[in-house]
Write a protein that holds these residues in place. Structure first.
Motif, PDB file in Angstrom:
ATOM      1  N   GLY A 101       0.831  -1.210   0.000  1.00  0.00           N
ATOM      2  CA  GLY A 101       0.000   0.000   0.000  1.00  0.00           C
ATOM      3  C   GLY A 101       0.863   1.256   0.000  1.00  0.00           C
ATOM      4  O   GLY A 101       2.087   1.211   0.204  1.00  0.00           O
ATOM      5  N   SER A 103       0.603   3.287   2.244  1.00  0.00           N
ATOM      6  CA  SER A 103       0.943   3.459   3.666  1.00  0.00           C
ATOM      7  C   SER A 103       2.382   3.037   3.932  1.00  0.00           C
ATOM      8  O   SER A 103       3.145   3.745   4.593  1.00  0.00           O
ATOM      9  CB  SER A 103       0.017   2.608   4.536  1.00  0.00           C
ATOM     10  N   THR A 207      -2.337   8.983  -3.938  1.00  0.00           N
ATOM     11  CA  THR A 207      -3.250   7.848  -3.773  1.00  0.00           C
ATOM     12  C   THR A 207      -4.502   7.965  -4.654  1.00  0.00           C
ATOM     13  O   THR A 207      -5.019   6.965  -5.139  1.00  0.00           O
ATOM     14  CB  THR A 207      -3.602   7.729  -2.269  1.00  0.00           C
ATOM     15  N   SER A 234      -0.677   4.721  -4.687  1.00  0.00           N
ATOM     16  CA  SER A 234      -1.507   3.568  -4.328  1.00  0.00           C
ATOM     17  C   SER A 234      -2.307   3.142  -5.550  1.00  0.00           C
ATOM     18  O   SER A 234      -2.725   3.989  -6.339  1.00  0.00           O
ATOM     19  CB  SER A 234      -2.477   3.956  -3.211  1.00  0.00           C
ATOM     20  N   GLY A 236      -4.812   0.929  -4.780  1.00  0.00           N
ATOM     21  CA  GLY A 236      -5.946   0.363  -4.059  1.00  0.00           C
ATOM     22  C   GLY A 236      -7.269   0.912  -4.554  1.00  0.00           C
ATOM     23  O   GLY A 236      -8.230   0.174  -4.782  1.00  0.00           O
ATOM     24  N   THR A 242      -8.372  -2.318  -2.422  1.00  0.00           N
ATOM     25  CA  THR A 242      -7.737  -1.762  -1.220  1.00  0.00           C
ATOM     26  C   THR A 242      -7.186  -2.865  -0.304  1.00  0.00           C
ATOM     27  O   THR A 242      -6.144  -2.683   0.321  1.00  0.00           O
ATOM     28  CB  THR A 242      -8.720  -0.862  -0.446  1.00  0.00           C
ATOM     29  N   ARG A 245      -3.522  -4.230  -0.855  1.00  0.00           N
ATOM     30  CA  ARG A 245      -2.415  -3.413  -0.367  1.00  0.00           C
ATOM     31  C   ARG A 245      -1.376  -3.155  -1.474  1.00  0.00           C
ATOM     32  O   ARG A 245      -0.214  -3.536  -1.396  1.00  0.00           O
ATOM     33  CB  ARG A 245      -1.740  -4.061   0.866  1.00  0.00           C
ATOM     34  N   GLY A 247       0.738  -0.616  -3.440  1.00  0.00           N
ATOM     35  CA  GLY A 247       1.297   0.734  -3.487  1.00  0.00           C
ATOM     36  C   GLY A 247       2.690   0.718  -4.064  1.00  0.00           C
ATOM     37  O   GLY A 247       3.217  -0.346  -4.417  1.00  0.00           O
ATOM     38  N   GLN A 270       6.143  -6.629  -1.677  1.00  0.00           N
ATOM     39  CA  GLN A 270       4.688  -6.550  -1.832  1.00  0.00           C
ATOM     40  C   GLN A 270       4.191  -7.981  -2.080  1.00  0.00           C
ATOM     41  O   GLN A 270       4.870  -8.743  -2.799  1.00  0.00           O
ATOM     42  CB  GLN A 270       4.376  -5.663  -3.043  1.00  0.00           C
TER      43      GLN A 270
END
Ligand code: PLP
Length: 388
Positions: A101, A103, A207, A234, A236, A242, A245, A247, A270
């Motif tokens: 993600g 994040s 994002t 992202s 997602g 989403t 994850r 990103g 990832q």
């Protein structure tokens, strides 16, 4: 607990969406059905062809294995290919690390850039996870103030005054979560050169970039973009994945080399299945992505025009594809108090303004991803009739 925990982590706020869900869970029997305007997720599912592709690749035992830390070369090449047409980017796979993600991409960027005690400038209202991550690292978030008439678009002159010898980066989010506002190309270029002059990084979280009509900015066309720009991305929302994850971090090859030291200890890579989903999306789903961009844009326009009709004391002060940033009418009451009562009394879940930075108690964030067109009039009716 019979042991102490990291003070930096201890002082970080709790994630706000969980709090709103907890408020909503304590409603008396017979309350109206909940309308979730709280979390920014698309209400639609990924296309069936993507699901069918995943069903196929999941049966390949090789999908169970690790990939290189930065991700499969063919997936990073597919990312670069998309960036070449979407951003006219001069970019190569060595400048990409696929992440868990956006994040995790943000964490990689901050861990590579900052020591505890450093400062990072955030435009207010900012995405709540950013000050939370900085706080956990002992890095001080420095908030550029929100100016209502500028809809939270960052002002280079204001930001420049916040730069100190401890500043490591300016973090921007475009389109913004929570206002939905898109930073205009020229403004972003000015901010890029501001960061470059001060020899700090411009960290750009995109994002929601695939919900912008046309080229989101031209920073990737600059010959030396990788000397200043660190992009957090992202997929997602792009592919309605989403939970997968998906990103990435885009930066100079040297920055990525440093980030991989963290990646290896944090996630290794990832998830392999996510990379295969991403590759499929990048290679096959441009038309689908564009159709959903349009859908979200129409949804936003409809929501804004209905919400702004006379008789609603809540007022939209900024908005964009995924979000509306709303001023509540109850002066002296915090956003938290209003959001809690909206959840408990009207069955509408929103996020309080103060989750997005200090001094934002007068505001609420409405996320439009979840609300279908047929629920809209009921949601707006509840705002109109709400009396705190
Ligand atoms: C601005 C912003 N950055 C990052 C994220 C996290 O994205 P991901 O789900 O890819 O980690 C979100 C999610 O809502 C977001 O709004």
């Amino acid at each position: 607990m019979s042991f102490s925990i990291n003070n930096h982590v201890h002082s970080v706020n709790d994630p706000p969406i969980g709090q709103v869900r907890a408020w909503a869970a304590c409603r008396p029997d017979g309350s109206p059905a909940l309308i979730d305007l709280c979390q920014a997720v698309p209400d639609y599912t990924p296309p069936s062809e993507l699901i069918a592709h995943l069903q196929q690749v999941v049966s390949d035992p090789l999908t169970c294995r690790y990939t290189p830390d930065e991700g499969l070369p063919e997936v990073r090449e597919a990312v670069c290919e998309r960036y070449r047409w979407r951003y006219r980017a001069a970019i190569n796979p060595g400048q990409i690390c696929l992440t868990v993600g956006a994040s995790q991409a943000f964490w990689l960027a901050m861990v590579v850039l900052c020591h505890a005690g450093d400062e990072v400038i955030l435009q207010s209202p900012c995405y709540f996870d950013h000050p939370m991550a900085l706080g956990a690292l002992g890095v001080k978030p420095v908030f550029a103030p929100f100016v209502e008439k500028e809809q939270g678009i960052p002002n280079p002159a204001v930001i420049e005054k916040l730069i100190t010898p401890r500043t490591r980066a300016i973090v921007l989010v475009s389109p913004s979560n929570p206002t939905g506002a898109v930073i205009p190309h020229r403004r972003l270029t000015e901010l890029y050169f501001l960061a470059q002059r001060h020899r700090i990084a411009l960290v750009l979280d995109e994002t929601y970039g695939d919900f912008v009509d046309g080229m989101p900015h031209d920073l990737f066309t600059l010959e030396d973009w990788h000397r200043t720009l660190v992009q957090v991305q992202s997929f997602g929302k792009t592919y309605a994945l989403t939970g997968y994850r998906a990103g990435l971090l885009a930066a100079s090859a040297e920055f990525i080399r440093q980030a991989l030291k963290i990646q290896d200890t944090m996630a290794v890579c990832q998830p392999h299945i996510t990379q295969l989903a991403l590759q499929y999306g990048l290679e096959h789903l441009d038309t689908w992505v564009e159709a959903n961009r349009l859908k979200m844009s129409l949804r936003h326009n409809l929501f804004v025009s209905e919400f702004m009709k006379p008789g609603n004391r809540f007022r939209i002060v900024a908005s964009g594809s995924f979000f509306a940033w709303v001023k509540h009418p109850f002066s002296g009451r915090s956003g938290r108090e209003v959001a809690k009562r909206l959840a408990q009394e009207a069955g509408i879940m929103t996020l309080p303004g103060e989750a997005f930075g200090p001094g934002l108690d007068e505001y609420l964030r409405i996320a439009l991803g979840n609300i279908r067109e047929n629920e809209m009039s009921e949601a707006i009716r509840r705002f109109r009739h709400f009396n705190s």
